[in-house]
Design an enzyme around this catalytic site. Structure first.
Site, short mmCIF file in Angstrom:
data_model
loop_
_atom_site.label_atom_id
_atom_site.label_comp_id
_atom_site.label_asym_id
_atom_site.label_seq_id
_atom_site.Cartn_x
_atom_site.Cartn_y
_atom_site.Cartn_z
NE ARG A 46 -3.75 2.07 2.65
CZ ARG A 46 -3.80 2.82 3.75
NH1 ARG A 46 -3.04 2.54 4.79
NH2 ARG A 46 -4.66 3.83 3.84
CG HIS A 50 -1.20 5.36 -0.14
ND1 HIS A 50 -1.93 6.05 0.80
CD2 HIS A 50 -2.00 4.34 -0.55
CE1 HIS A 50 -3.12 5.46 0.96
NE2 HIS A 50 -3.17 4.42 0.15
CG ASN A 78 -0.57 8.91 2.80
OD1 ASN A 78 -1.04 7.93 2.25
ND2 ASN A 78 0.01 9.90 2.15
CG HIS A 176 -7.89 -4.17 -1.68
ND1 HIS A 176 -8.98 -3.48 -2.17
CD2 HIS A 176 -6.93 -3.24 -1.49
CE1 HIS A 176 -8.68 -2.19 -2.27
NE2 HIS A 176 -7.45 -2.02 -1.87
#
Length: 285
Positions: A46, A50, A78, A176
């Site tokens: 992740r 990001h 975040n 995911h």
């Protein structure tokens, strides 16, 4: 020798002469953390996502806020990021062997790949040669990171803005499968979907947690996030879900995921003499 230089100036084997042991160091250090805490694997994946979606894959998500600037890592999307200690440990180990050679942006990309492979996911060759950015602003994270409440039209537009396809959206959503989610990311689907204290009617009431079979769960309307469920609302993404919700289609997912991760890792990269190679990932030189 370096292999296959692509149009964005990255190449597999970029450090073959300047730091030939870099991938071994990254893998060994990452493994120490992931074996102790497997939940770090999705967190590190992740983090790469990001980083790349804000200013490109330039390590800007790692920079600390200063007295005069609120950085990306302190923006609302975040604040739930984890794994910064892994990046710091890897960077420290690499610096001992090859000081001033390997960027933090490349380290994030390598750590994400190794974290996925360490939990029995695919492993791919990572084109390297990214340099680190000097700018990190919380406002840009809010503007560029797709929230879990996005519908499929918004998700497609968000990915397209970064040069990623509808297929990339469907494939990368499959990441995911190894993650968990924080309550604020999906609580509206459970308690107040339309503002009337109701449950999202598209959500299977038996869905309580993720399973490794992500696409099977999405097909059964058990995707936890609204953005997971949204994949069923577009012909292309729904077709991908259908294909990989059956045993016959699962063999191609690893290959697709690897290819999409390479494409994502090329978003807005700094190469050549742009940016810098940070000595410490959380501060500019």
């Amino acid at each position: 020798m370096r292999e296959k230089v692509n149009a964005r100036g990255l190449s597999v084997g970029f450090y073959s002469e300047t730091c030939p042991s870099v991938e071994a160091i990254v893998h060994e250090t990452t493994a120490k953390f992931v074996f102790r805490a497997p939940s770090l694997a999705p967190a590190l994946l992740r983090m790469h996502f990001h980083d790349c979606f804000v200013r490109g894959c330039d390590g800007s998500v790692l920079l600390n806020s200063t007295a005069n600037n609120r950085a990306e890592r302190d923006s609302f999307p975040n604040q739930s990021l984890r794994g910064f200690q892994v990046i710091d440990a890897v960077k420290s180990a690499v610096e001992k062997k090859c000081p001033g050679r390997v960027s933090c942006a490349d380290i994030i990309a390598l750590v994400a790949r190794d974290a996925v492979s360490l939990v029995k996911g695919p492993r791919w060759k990572v084109p390297l040669g990214r340099r680190d950015g000097n700018v990190s602003m919380a406002s840009e994270a809010l503007a560029n990171l797709p929230p879990p409440s996005f519908n499929v039209t918004q998700l497609i537009a968000s990915f397209a803005a970064k040069g990623l396809s509808v297929k990339d959206l469907a494939v990368l959503s499959g990441g995911h499968t190894i993650g968990v989610s924080h309550c604020f990311s999906f609580s509206n689907r459970l308690y107040n979907f339309t503002g009337k204290k109701d449950v999202d009617p598209s959500m299977d009431p038996n869905s309580q947690s993720f399973d490794v079979d992500y696409y099977t769960l999405v097909r059964k309307r058990r995707g936890l996030l609204q953005s997971d469920a949204a994949l069923l609302n577009d012909n292309a993404t729904s077709a991908y879900v259908d294909l990989h919700a059956t045993a016959s289609g699962k063999s191609s997912f690893f290959q697709d995921f690897a290819a999409s991760m390479v494409r994502m890792g090329q978003i807005g990269v700094l190469t050549g003499t742009t940016g810098q190679i940070r000595n410490i990932c959380s501060v500019v030189n």
